[in-house]
Enzyme design. Structure first.
Site, PDB file in Angstrom:
ATOM      1  N   ARG A 100      -5.334   1.077   3.000  1.00  0.00           N
ATOM      2  CA  ARG A 100      -5.552   0.599   1.557  1.00  0.00           C
ATOM      3  C   ARG A 100      -5.717  -0.929   1.677  1.00  0.00           C
ATOM      4  NH1 ARG A 100      -1.274   1.651  -3.494  1.00  0.00           N
ATOM      5  NH2 ARG A 100       0.073   0.636  -1.876  1.00  0.00           N
ATOM      6  N   ASP A 115       7.744  -2.406  -4.607  1.00  0.00           N
ATOM      7  CA  ASP A 115       6.396  -3.217  -4.056  1.00  0.00           C
ATOM      8  C   ASP A 115       6.092  -3.828  -5.294  1.00  0.00           C
ATOM      9  OD1 ASP A 115       5.074  -1.285  -5.780  1.00  0.00           O
ATOM     10  OD2 ASP A 115       4.091  -0.246  -3.942  1.00  0.00           O
TER      11      ASP A 115
END
Length: 541
Positions: free
Chosen positions: A169, A454
């Site tokens: 990603r 996150d």
């Protein structure tokens, strides 16, 4: 016809790192420079388009499916390209940053896929960006191991056939890389740096191993942004002489605007698409961000009380499954963020039951796989999907034609019974300060209160603070959301952290800086689109 002008050179604005010459080769930088020359102007135009679209949402307080793309949605004939064998069974995916320890543990985890993350689970220090690429190269050449400094235990890779398939990603379109600039001093988009370096070094290597360069695409806000990625893929493959269609991309539907363009996003990427993912935390952040000043009907309660069974979240996930399976793509479920505790079995028991129920729901709803944040959760997720899938690699045959979602269903936030609470405000401040402090030290995936946090959860925290103040929310204890209340809670939390860590550790951390940044992005009248934008300018390294 004259030949195109050569790409301008890129300059590395950073102190040298160990073995960086293996990643930042002249050829690799020339490739990234070409991507930058060709696509950064379009990236900039699309970012400006985001601003205009957000202004329209503020004016109308609504969203709808696009009339100009109705033909794409109505056309039953098109499908995405068939999945390569390595991405055909995705029942368990583990996520995490590309540090050396995570690289070994994730590949060995027993998950089918590892999302190797340069985005929300990674703080974009130059060391993390470059050495993360190096760790992936080392993994593919089996030149990687890890020794735990506390226990002395050494971890090494299992045989190739037992390793997870890597899906990388890159950063979102909005983030730049300040350590890599062109001849004019313009920063290269982080997305092109992460993608370009990974593809350049590993595309051929992966093909030789029977796999390929696979990607997760984060934070897309429209099908036009997917079209840009598709054009990047075509140029990259042509440039390196790799057959078109070699790249496969899974798109995270984690913005509210993208939820209205799922089919169009798959259509734009159809030769390179492999699926869509329900990125639940960023999705909530995007919903709050876009409708933050659109009245009380869009005020969300505490983030942990917004479950996937909420009507507007059910609409989003069921539409995603229907859309994917109608077009032959994989539908991948959301994150199980719980971090098992080896000290508290009762906490584990309750949390694991919730994780299992969540994965059971996804499997029975038609998802083909789902995410976990910790290796101990891999068996839980696998068992839930094994019970539904059996020996089948996926369940694309379930077309979910029973699902009918109207435009208004996706933003029916006022269908929730829950309301914001004072405890929720305190938690938002606690998570915000603790996460930002770790991020400023170079850590992007952080265990806070037994959850893996996150950047997405920090974004929700500060956005909810901003929205609750703007809406004048009154909490269950009778107090009203005000800047003064938030400052008081933040000061108390900072003092709690000082007592918890001790004066020496507190001074060695970046707690005051994190406190100040959280208050800035939560209380400033002008809402900044991503907290990582001002945070990046304060990031050392």
């Amino acid at each position: 016809m004259s030949a195109p002008a050569p790409s301008p050179p890129l300059t590395v604005v950073a102190e040298p790192l160990p073995r960086q010459e293996e990643v930042l080769t002249d050829a690799a930088l020339a490739f990234v420079a070409e991507l930058h020359r060709r696509f950064t102007p379009r990236r900039d135009e699309l970012l400006a388009r985001r601003v205009r679209r957000r202004a329209e949402i503020a004016r109308t307080a609504t969203l709808d499916f696009l009339p100009e793309t109705a033909e794409i949605r109505a056309d039953d004939s098109w499908r995405v390209a068939p999945a390569p064998e390595a991405l055909n069974d995705r029942r368990v995916e583990i996520t995490g940053p590309t540090d050396r320890r995570m690289t070994v543990n994730a590949l060995n985890s027993g998950a089918r896929v590892w999302l190797a993350d340069f985005e929300d689970a990674s703080s974009p220090t130059w060391e993390n960006v470059v050495l993360g690429q190096l760790n992936l190269i080392d993994a593919y050449t089996r030149n990687i191991d890890f020794t735990d400094p506390s226990s002395g235990k050494t971890y090494a890779l299992r045989p190739d056939e037992e390793l997870a398939t890597v899906v990388t990603r890159p950063r979102g379109w909005h983030l730049d890389e300040r350590h890599l600039v062109d001849a004019d001093g313009t920063r290269v988009p982080g997305a092109l740096v992460d993608f370009g370096l990974y593809f350049f070094h590993n595309a051929r290597r992966l093909l030789d191993r029977g796999k390929g360069p696979y990607f997760y695409l984060p934070k897309l806000e429209s099908h036009l942004e997917a079209r840009l990625w598709n054009d990047v893929f075509v140029l990259a493959q042509d440039h390196l002489g790799v057959p078109r269609g070699t790249i496969r991309a899974t798109v995270l539907i984690e913005t509210i605007t993208a939820a209205y363009e799922m089919e169009e996003i798959l259509y734009e990427l159809r030769d390179h698409a492999s699926g869509l993912n329900a990125g639940r935390w960023d999705y909530l952040f995007s919903l709050i961000k876009n409708f933050r000043d659109c009245g009380a009907k869009f005020v969300l309660p505490d983030r942990n009380s917004v479950t996937m069974t909420a009507p507007f979240m059910r609409a989003y996930t069921e539409l995603l499954v229907r859309t994917c399976h109608r077009r032959g793509a994989h539908a991948i479920g959301g994150m199980a963020a719980f971090i098992p505790s080896r000290r508290n079995p009762e906490v584990n028991k309750v949390a694991l039951e919730k994780v299992r129920a969540d994965k059971d729901r996804e499997a029975h709803d038609g998802f083909d796989g789902s995410w976990v944040a910790h290796p101990d959760l891999v068996p839980v997720c696998r068992e839930a999907f094994d019970e539904v899938l059996g020996d089948r690699p996926h369940q694309k045959h379930r077309l979910r034609e029973d699902v009918h979602v109207e435009a208004a269903d996706l933003i029916a936030v006022d269908s929730l019974d829950a309301r914001p609470t004072y405890a929720g405000l305190v938690n938002a401040v606690q998570v915000g300060i603790r996460y930002i402090e770790a991020w400023l030290r170079g850590l992007g995936a952080v265990a806070i209160f037994n959850l893996m946090e996150d950047a997405a959860t920090a974004e929700i925290s500060r956005s909810q603070i901003w929205q609750w103040i703007d809406a004048g929310v009154e909490f269950d204890n009778g107090e009203k959301a005000t800047p003064e209340l938030v400052r008081r809670i933040a000061a108390e939390e900072l003092e709690n952290i000082r007592r918890e860590t001790g004066d020496e550790a507190f001074a060695a951390g970046r707690w005051q800086q994190a406190h100040d940044l959280l208050l800035k992005v939560s209380l400033d009248e002008e809402y900044v689109d991503f907290l990582t934008l001002p945070a990046y300018e304060q990031l050392e390294g």
